[in-house]
Design an enzyme around this catalytic site. Sequence first.
Site, mmCIF file in Angstrom:
data_model
loop_
_atom_site.group_PDB
_atom_site.id
_atom_site.type_symbol
_atom_site.label_atom_id
_atom_site.label_comp_id
_atom_site.label_asym_id
_atom_site.label_seq_id
_atom_site.Cartn_x
_atom_site.Cartn_y
_atom_site.Cartn_z
ATOM 1 N N SER A 131 -11.761 29.457 -11.252
ATOM 2 C CA SER A 131 -12.856 30.353 -11.649
ATOM 3 C C SER A 131 -12.498 31.801 -11.342
ATOM 4 C CB SER A 131 -14.154 29.918 -10.960
ATOM 5 O OG SER A 131 -15.261 30.629 -11.459
ATOM 6 N N LEU A 132 -13.184 32.436 -10.407
ATOM 7 C CA LEU A 132 -12.849 33.794 -9.981
ATOM 8 C C LEU A 132 -11.361 33.929 -9.676
ATOM 9 C CD1 LEU A 132 -13.193 36.551 -8.364
ATOM 10 C CD2 LEU A 132 -13.651 35.084 -6.404
ATOM 11 N N HIS A 172 -20.824 28.811 -14.985
ATOM 12 C CA HIS A 172 -20.119 28.028 -16.014
ATOM 13 C C HIS A 172 -21.089 27.146 -16.805
ATOM 14 C CE1 HIS A 172 -16.375 29.485 -14.369
ATOM 15 N NE2 HIS A 172 -16.785 29.120 -13.171
ATOM 16 N N GLN A 198 -15.130 31.108 -5.766
ATOM 17 C CA GLN A 198 -16.337 31.285 -4.969
ATOM 18 C C GLN A 198 -16.666 30.022 -4.183
ATOM 19 O OE1 GLN A 198 -19.072 33.531 -7.226
ATOM 20 N NE2 GLN A 198 -20.773 33.313 -5.829
ATOM 21 N N GLN A 225 -14.428 31.435 -20.125
ATOM 22 C CA GLN A 225 -14.590 30.746 -18.849
ATOM 23 C C GLN A 225 -16.017 30.875 -18.313
ATOM 24 O OE1 GLN A 225 -14.207 32.201 -14.778
ATOM 25 N NE2 GLN A 225 -12.014 31.862 -15.062
ATOM 26 N N ARG A 228 -18.024 41.627 -12.722
ATOM 27 C CA ARG A 228 -18.299 40.224 -13.047
ATOM 28 C C ARG A 228 -19.285 39.629 -12.051
ATOM 29 N NH1 ARG A 228 -15.946 35.089 -11.563
ATOM 30 N NH2 ARG A 228 -15.666 33.653 -13.326
#
Length: 295
Positions: free
Chosen positions: A87-88, A198, A10, A247, A112
Amino acid sequence: MKKGYVFPGQGSQFAGMGKTHYEHNPLFKNRCEQAKDILGFDLTEIMFDGPEEKLRQTENTQPAIFLHSVALFETLKQQPDMVAGHSLGEFSALVACKAVSFEQALATVRKRGQLMQQAGVEHPGTMAAVIGMEDDKVEAVCHKASQKTKLPVVAANYNSKGQLVISGHEEAIDIAIDFLKEEGCKLAKKLPVSGAFHSPLMLPAFEGLEESLNTLKISKPICPIYSNYTGEATIEPDEIRSNLLNQLLNPVRWTQTMINMKQDGANLLVEVGPGKVLQGLAKRTVKGYETYGYE
């Protein structure tokens, strides 16, 4: 020469992303049309035309970046030696190494994004970029700011040496930024994000994501995937599933991921997806990386 393929997260989105590929590459266009059927709406309208505010909404951003990255990777017809995603981007990496199907991964990424956006509404927070300070000093400042405010602020993204992102309650972030500047930090600036990703403030999304991941079929990948949660390689489906869930509330260990991929033989790092951020992070982290990108 071993090739490591990496996929952005992102923040790499922009209005117009993927439009040229859609217009000139039938394989890319086909995946976009499939996404429309899976999601029940035309995501490419938001990707191509925005507006930026709508594209920045987490529930749209995450599937948009995932779709762009995966559809583009598939047009390359390459078999990676190792993969990772920021991440993503870990979901994009899982499709690239054939651990997860495009269809299931897209539906999970959309869910998500919705869960994380809602968590940001329920427990508002933000993130800030910190440049020019050692990780342990940033961690100590976060602890100090949390103690002072009684609110959470933590290290969220270990992006490269001297570049870290912190995440938490906005008041605690503000105090942390003040402390960082007092300590001589080169730059500490809040980011335009919709939540404290996070960090413990994402806890409202945990149960829903766990439910989604429990229905996600994960096969043994064709190559190692490096987890954000550990920064280390795995090929075990149960470990992959657990890492994806963990995560959500824990930092992205991208610095360690870049170091480990190089130590495991990656000479060329190929970034696939919108933007060039990951190429820059790799070069700042490890000497000797050759990088290339497909946007």
